[in-house]
Design a protein around this motif. Structure first.
Motif, PDB file in Angstrom:
ATOM      1  N   ARG A 190       0.809  -1.217   0.000  1.00  0.00           N
ATOM      2  CA  ARG A 190       0.000   0.000   0.000  1.00  0.00           C
ATOM      3  C   ARG A 190       0.845   1.271   0.000  1.00  0.00           C
ATOM      4  NH1 ARG A 190      -5.022   2.054   1.791  1.00  0.00           N
ATOM      5  NH2 ARG A 190      -5.828  -0.001   2.362  1.00  0.00           N
ATOM      6  N   GLY A 191       1.929   1.300   0.785  1.00  0.00           N
ATOM      7  CA  GLY A 191       2.678   2.535   0.931  1.00  0.00           C
ATOM      8  C   GLY A 191       2.061   3.406   2.027  1.00  0.00           C
ATOM      9  N   PRO A 192       2.213   4.705   1.978  1.00  0.00           N
ATOM     10  CA  PRO A 192       2.800   5.465   0.860  1.00  0.00           C
ATOM     11  C   PRO A 192       4.325   5.332   0.820  1.00  0.00           C
ATOM     12  CG  PRO A 192       2.242   6.934   2.655  1.00  0.00           C
ATOM     13  CD  PRO A 192       1.739   5.588   3.060  1.00  0.00           C
ATOM     14  N   PHE A 193       4.874   5.473  -0.391  1.00  0.00           N
ATOM     15  CA  PHE A 193       6.301   5.403  -0.591  1.00  0.00           C
ATOM     16  C   PHE A 193       6.828   6.766  -1.021  1.00  0.00           C
ATOM     17  CE2 PHE A 193       4.661   1.131  -1.614  1.00  0.00           C
ATOM     18  CZ  PHE A 193       5.386   0.387  -0.700  1.00  0.00           C
ATOM     19  N   VAL A 194       8.116   6.956  -0.823  1.00  0.00           N
ATOM     20  CA  VAL A 194       8.747   8.179  -1.322  1.00  0.00           C
ATOM     21  C   VAL A 194       8.646   8.215  -2.843  1.00  0.00           C
ATOM     22  CG1 VAL A 194      10.929   9.439  -1.505  1.00  0.00           C
ATOM     23  CG2 VAL A 194      10.307   8.316   0.647  1.00  0.00           C
ATOM     24  N   HIS A 195       8.896   7.029  -3.459  1.00  0.00           N
ATOM     25  CA  HIS A 195       8.779   6.915  -4.915  1.00  0.00           C
ATOM     26  C   HIS A 195       7.699   5.876  -5.220  1.00  0.00           C
ATOM     27  CE1 HIS A 195      12.525   9.152  -5.111  1.00  0.00           C
ATOM     28  NE2 HIS A 195      13.062   8.263  -4.280  1.00  0.00           N
ATOM     29  N   ASN A 196       6.570   6.306  -5.724  1.00  0.00           N
ATOM     30  CA  ASN A 196       5.442   5.418  -6.006  1.00  0.00           C
ATOM     31  C   ASN A 196       5.451   4.952  -7.449  1.00  0.00           C
ATOM     32  OD1 ASN A 196       3.765   5.458  -3.469  1.00  0.00           O
ATOM     33  ND2 ASN A 196       3.915   7.658  -3.853  1.00  0.00           N
ATOM     34  N   HIS A 197       5.125   3.680  -7.648  1.00  0.00           N
ATOM     35  CA  HIS A 197       4.976   3.120  -8.988  1.00  0.00           C
ATOM     36  C   HIS A 197       3.501   3.223  -9.345  1.00  0.00           C
ATOM     37  CE1 HIS A 197       6.120  -0.398 -11.905  1.00  0.00           C
ATOM     38  NE2 HIS A 197       5.937   0.756 -12.519  1.00  0.00           N
ATOM     39  N   GLN A 198       3.174   3.968 -10.371  1.00  0.00           N
ATOM     40  CA  GLN A 198       1.791   4.332 -10.638  1.00  0.00           C
ATOM     41  C   GLN A 198       0.817   3.155 -10.759  1.00  0.00           C
ATOM     42  OE1 GLN A 198       0.882   7.438 -10.315  1.00  0.00           O
ATOM     43  NE2 GLN A 198      -1.245   6.813 -10.509  1.00  0.00           N
ATOM     44  N   PRO A 199       1.196   2.049 -11.434  1.00  0.00           N
ATOM     45  CA  PRO A 199       0.246   0.926 -11.528  1.00  0.00           C
ATOM     46  C   PRO A 199      -0.185   0.373 -10.172  1.00  0.00           C
ATOM     47  CG  PRO A 199       2.010   0.649 -13.110  1.00  0.00           C
ATOM     48  CD  PRO A 199       2.408   1.794 -12.225  1.00  0.00           C
ATOM     49  N   VAL A 200       0.678   0.497  -9.161  1.00  0.00           N
ATOM     50  CA  VAL A 200       0.355  -0.036  -7.842  1.00  0.00           C
ATOM     51  C   VAL A 200      -0.796   0.730  -7.213  1.00  0.00           C
ATOM     52  CG1 VAL A 200       1.274  -0.516  -5.536  1.00  0.00           C
ATOM     53  CG2 VAL A 200       2.741  -0.771  -7.542  1.00  0.00           C
ATOM     54  N   THR A 201      -0.864   2.011  -7.460  1.00  0.00           N
ATOM     55  CA  THR A 201      -1.943   2.830  -6.893  1.00  0.00           C
ATOM     56  C   THR A 201      -3.149   2.910  -7.822  1.00  0.00           C
ATOM     57  OG1 THR A 201      -0.932   4.833  -7.821  1.00  0.00           O
ATOM     58  CG2 THR A 201      -0.326   4.219  -5.572  1.00  0.00           C
ATOM     59  N   GLU A 202      -2.972   2.442  -9.060  1.00  0.00           N
ATOM     60  CA  GLU A 202      -4.069   2.544 -10.033  1.00  0.00           C
ATOM     61  C   GLU A 202      -4.876   1.250 -10.148  1.00  0.00           C
ATOM     62  OE1 GLU A 202      -4.626   3.424 -14.823  1.00  0.00           O
ATOM     63  OE2 GLU A 202      -2.779   4.025 -13.810  1.00  0.00           O
ATOM     64  N   ASP A 203      -4.210   0.142 -10.454  1.00  0.00           N
ATOM     65  CA  ASP A 203      -4.921  -1.127 -10.642  1.00  0.00           C
ATOM     66  C   ASP A 203      -3.906  -2.258 -10.701  1.00  0.00           C
ATOM     67  OD1 ASP A 203      -6.447  -3.302 -11.398  1.00  0.00           O
ATOM     68  OD2 ASP A 203      -7.610  -2.229 -12.901  1.00  0.00           O
ATOM     69  N   CYS A 204      -3.954  -3.160  -9.728  1.00  0.00           N
ATOM     70  CA  CYS A 204      -2.996  -4.276  -9.666  1.00  0.00           C
ATOM     71  C   CYS A 204      -3.066  -5.164 -10.904  1.00  0.00           C
ATOM     72  CB  CYS A 204      -3.263  -5.114  -8.425  1.00  0.00           C
ATOM     73  SG  CYS A 204      -3.192  -4.193  -6.874  1.00  0.00           S
ATOM     74  N   THR A 205      -4.249  -5.232 -11.525  1.00  0.00           N
ATOM     75  CA  THR A 205      -4.415  -6.136 -12.671  1.00  0.00           C
ATOM     76  C   THR A 205      -3.757  -5.606 -13.936  1.00  0.00           C
ATOM     77  OG1 THR A 205      -6.581  -5.160 -13.232  1.00  0.00           O
ATOM     78  CG2 THR A 205      -6.565  -7.059 -11.753  1.00  0.00           C
ATOM     79  N   ILE A 206      -3.119  -4.433 -13.871  1.00  0.00           N
ATOM     80  CA  ILE A 206      -2.318  -3.968 -15.001  1.00  0.00           C
ATOM     81  C   ILE A 206      -1.154  -4.928 -15.227  1.00  0.00           C
ATOM     82  CG2 ILE A 206      -0.755  -2.138 -15.804  1.00  0.00           C
ATOM     83  CD1 ILE A 206      -2.579  -0.120 -14.409  1.00  0.00           C
ATOM     84  N   CYS A 207      -0.599  -5.437 -14.121  1.00  0.00           N
ATOM     85  CA  CYS A 207       0.537  -6.361 -14.207  1.00  0.00           C
ATOM     86  C   CYS A 207       0.174  -7.795 -13.825  1.00  0.00           C
ATOM     87  CB  CYS A 207       1.672  -5.883 -13.300  1.00  0.00           C
ATOM     88  SG  CYS A 207       2.326  -4.243 -13.721  1.00  0.00           S
ATOM     89  N   HIS A 208      -0.811  -7.969 -12.959  1.00  0.00           N
ATOM     90  CA  HIS A 208      -1.118  -9.287 -12.397  1.00  0.00           C
ATOM     91  C   HIS A 208      -2.433  -9.859 -12.910  1.00  0.00           C
ATOM     92  CE1 HIS A 208       2.131  -9.109  -9.417  1.00  0.00           C
ATOM     93  NE2 HIS A 208       1.803  -7.841  -9.216  1.00  0.00           N
ATOM     94  N   GLN A 209      -2.438 -11.182 -13.057  1.00  0.00           N
ATOM     95  CA  GLN A 209      -3.663 -11.921 -13.358  1.00  0.00           C
ATOM     96  C   GLN A 209      -4.088 -12.621 -12.074  1.00  0.00           C
ATOM     97  OE1 GLN A 209      -6.649 -13.101 -13.995  1.00  0.00           O
ATOM     98  NE2 GLN A 209      -6.126 -12.722 -16.127  1.00  0.00           N
ATOM     99  N   PRO A 210      -5.028 -12.055 -11.328  1.00  0.00           N
ATOM    100  CA  PRO A 210      -5.304 -12.541  -9.969  1.00  0.00           C
ATOM    101  C   PRO A 210      -5.852 -13.958  -9.872  1.00  0.00           C
ATOM    102  CG  PRO A 210      -6.933 -10.914 -10.662  1.00  0.00           C
ATOM    103  CD  PRO A 210      -5.869 -10.907 -11.695  1.00  0.00           C
ATOM    104  N   HIS A 211      -6.475 -14.462 -10.927  1.00  0.00           N
ATOM    105  CA  HIS A 211      -7.076 -15.800 -10.830  1.00  0.00           C
ATOM    106  C   HIS A 211      -6.085 -16.922 -11.147  1.00  0.00           C
ATOM    107  CE1 HIS A 211     -10.733 -13.248 -11.464  1.00  0.00           C
ATOM    108  NE2 HIS A 211     -11.120 -13.981 -10.440  1.00  0.00           N
ATOM    109  N   GLY A 212      -4.961 -16.588 -11.769  1.00  0.00           N
ATOM    110  CA  GLY A 212      -3.970 -17.619 -12.045  1.00  0.00           C
ATOM    111  C   GLY A 212      -3.204 -17.358 -13.318  1.00  0.00           C
ATOM    112  N   SER A 213      -1.956 -17.784 -13.318  1.00  0.00           N
ATOM    113  CA  SER A 213      -1.081 -17.540 -14.469  1.00  0.00           C
ATOM    114  C   SER A 213      -0.047 -18.649 -14.561  1.00  0.00           C
ATOM    115  CB  SER A 213      -0.396 -16.173 -14.291  1.00  0.00           C
ATOM    116  OG  SER A 213       0.611 -15.981 -15.263  1.00  0.00           O
ATOM    117  N   THR A 214       0.528 -18.796 -15.729  1.00  0.00           N
ATOM    118  CA  THR A 214       1.624 -19.754 -15.909  1.00  0.00           C
ATOM    119  C   THR A 214       2.965 -19.118 -15.558  1.00  0.00           C
ATOM    120  OG1 THR A 214       1.794 -19.129 -18.239  1.00  0.00           O
ATOM    121  CG2 THR A 214       0.431 -21.039 -17.709  1.00  0.00           C
ATOM    122  N   ILE A 215       2.940 -17.832 -15.190  1.00  0.00           N
ATOM    123  CA  ILE A 215       4.163 -17.084 -14.886  1.00  0.00           C
ATOM    124  C   ILE A 215       4.200 -16.773 -13.393  1.00  0.00           C
ATOM    125  CG2 ILE A 215       5.483 -14.995 -15.432  1.00  0.00           C
ATOM    126  CD1 ILE A 215       3.800 -14.922 -18.070  1.00  0.00           C
ATOM    127  N   ALA A 216       5.374 -16.838 -12.801  1.00  0.00           N
ATOM    128  CA  ALA A 216       5.522 -16.623 -11.358  1.00  0.00           C
ATOM    129  C   ALA A 216       4.926 -15.297 -10.916  1.00  0.00           C
ATOM    130  CB  ALA A 216       7.001 -16.690 -10.988  1.00  0.00           C
TER     131      ALA A 216
END
Length: 322
Positions: free
Chosen positions: A227-253
């Motif tokens: 959650r943060g807050p961090f000194v340096h924030n990565h925008q996708p983290v505060t916008e939408d986790c599913t920009i990078c992650h597939q929450p239901h399952g993936s073949t990638i770590a």
């Protein structure tokens, strides 16, 4: 059956038995039982479980073992009309001698009853619940999903309310998610440690039917360190986790949608090393200009990808590096 009516029935039975009218004697006992059903109905009210069980013994037994059948809870149908709360006034049904739909009796699981009509029955009591008060604006309601599509009322074990069996109910419609949770990188849904309802409020009105107001707020319930807050924030983290992650399952770590650097290059396309063409280095180098695809795991350098608290006074301090 009253003492007097039982006595009359027995005397008639003995009379017809002497003359061989066994069938007629049985009919008289049936009529006496029907008279008993009418007598058991509350004066000025609808027949209750004690009447309904004459024909629906199994349903009444299971109903009384459920939350709805608990008389110790003042909120339940057991204290507000019992069977008639969901099925309507059964007086005409009993007078008609029973039968499917006879006397205007309502079956909430009937395929001919509209979803809105089914849901209206349940919302009579459950509309006041904060988690269900916006049901009419939900995605499920808009697609004519009825409460009975997911819930079983006449059972002490409703599968959709059990963490271990709930996903199988959801997978009846959500086939794609069934496939995803069987991939190598996934949440422990099959083990019963996480359920669909931990992330989704299926009765809610936000577009993705999340448990909280947004995807990130829902993820932060467990992943609070992101959650943060961090000194340096990565925008996708505060916008939408599913920009990078597939929450239901993936073949990638780590439930990633694609492998780095390709995932990162969806956003980070510049003239530097992030967009180098695939290939091997042409010579020895200590820089990044000839990396190609060798060692291009972005997290090798950018370790704090969700946010950094680095106070280093450097042009690269905000790039989530060590």
């Amino acid at each position: 059956m009253t003492y007097q009516s039982k006595g009359v029935a027995v005397r008639l039975y003995n009379l017809f038995r002497r003359i061989g009218g066994i069938g007629i004697a049985g009919l008289i006992f049936g009529l006496a039982g029907l008279n008993n059903a009418h007598a058991a109905a509350p004066a000025g009210g609808s027949p209750g479980p004690e009447v309904c069980k004459n024909c629906h013994a199994a349903q009444v037994e299971t109903y009384q073992a459920t939350k709805h059948g608990m008389k110790t809870d003042a909120r339940t149908p057991a204290n507000a009309g019992a069977c008639s709360t969901c099925h309507g006034d059964g007086t005409a049904h009993v007078q008609a001698g029973g039968g499917k739909g006879a006397g205007g009796i309502i079956n909430p699981r009937s395929k001919t009853l509209a979803a809105d009509a089914k849901n209206k029955i349940c919302l009579t009591c459950h509309q006041s619940d904060p988690r269900r008060m916006h049901w009419q604006a939900s995605v499920h309601a808009g697609r004519d999903v009825a409460c009975t599509s997911c819930h079983q009322v006449h059972t002490s074990h409703d599968n959709v309310r059990d963490k271990l069996t709930q996903p199988q109910v959801c997978f009846t419609c959500h086939k794609e998610q069934r496939v995803q949770i069987n991939k190598p990188s996934r949440h422990p849904i099959l083990e019963g440690k996480v359920s669909c309802a931990d992330c989704h409020n299926v009765h809610g009105n936000n577009p993705k039917q999340m448990e909280r107001g947004s995807v990130v707020e829902t993820c932060y319930q467990c992943h609070l360190e992101k959650r943060g807050p961090f000194v340096h924030n990565h925008q996708p983290v505060t916008e939408d986790c599913t920009i990078c992650h597939q929450p239901h399952g993936s073949t990638i770590a780590n439930l990633l949608k694609s492998r780095p650097p390709f995932l990162c290059q969806d956003c980070h396309a510049s003239a530097g090393h992030p967009i180098q063409a695939a290939g091997l280095p042409t010579g020895r180098t200590t820089g990044t200009s000839l990396l190609g695809t060798v060692g291009r795991g972005c997290l090798n350098c950018h370790t704090n990808i969700h946010g950094s608290n680095s106070t280093q006074n450097s042009a690269t301090a905000g790039r989530f590096r060590r």
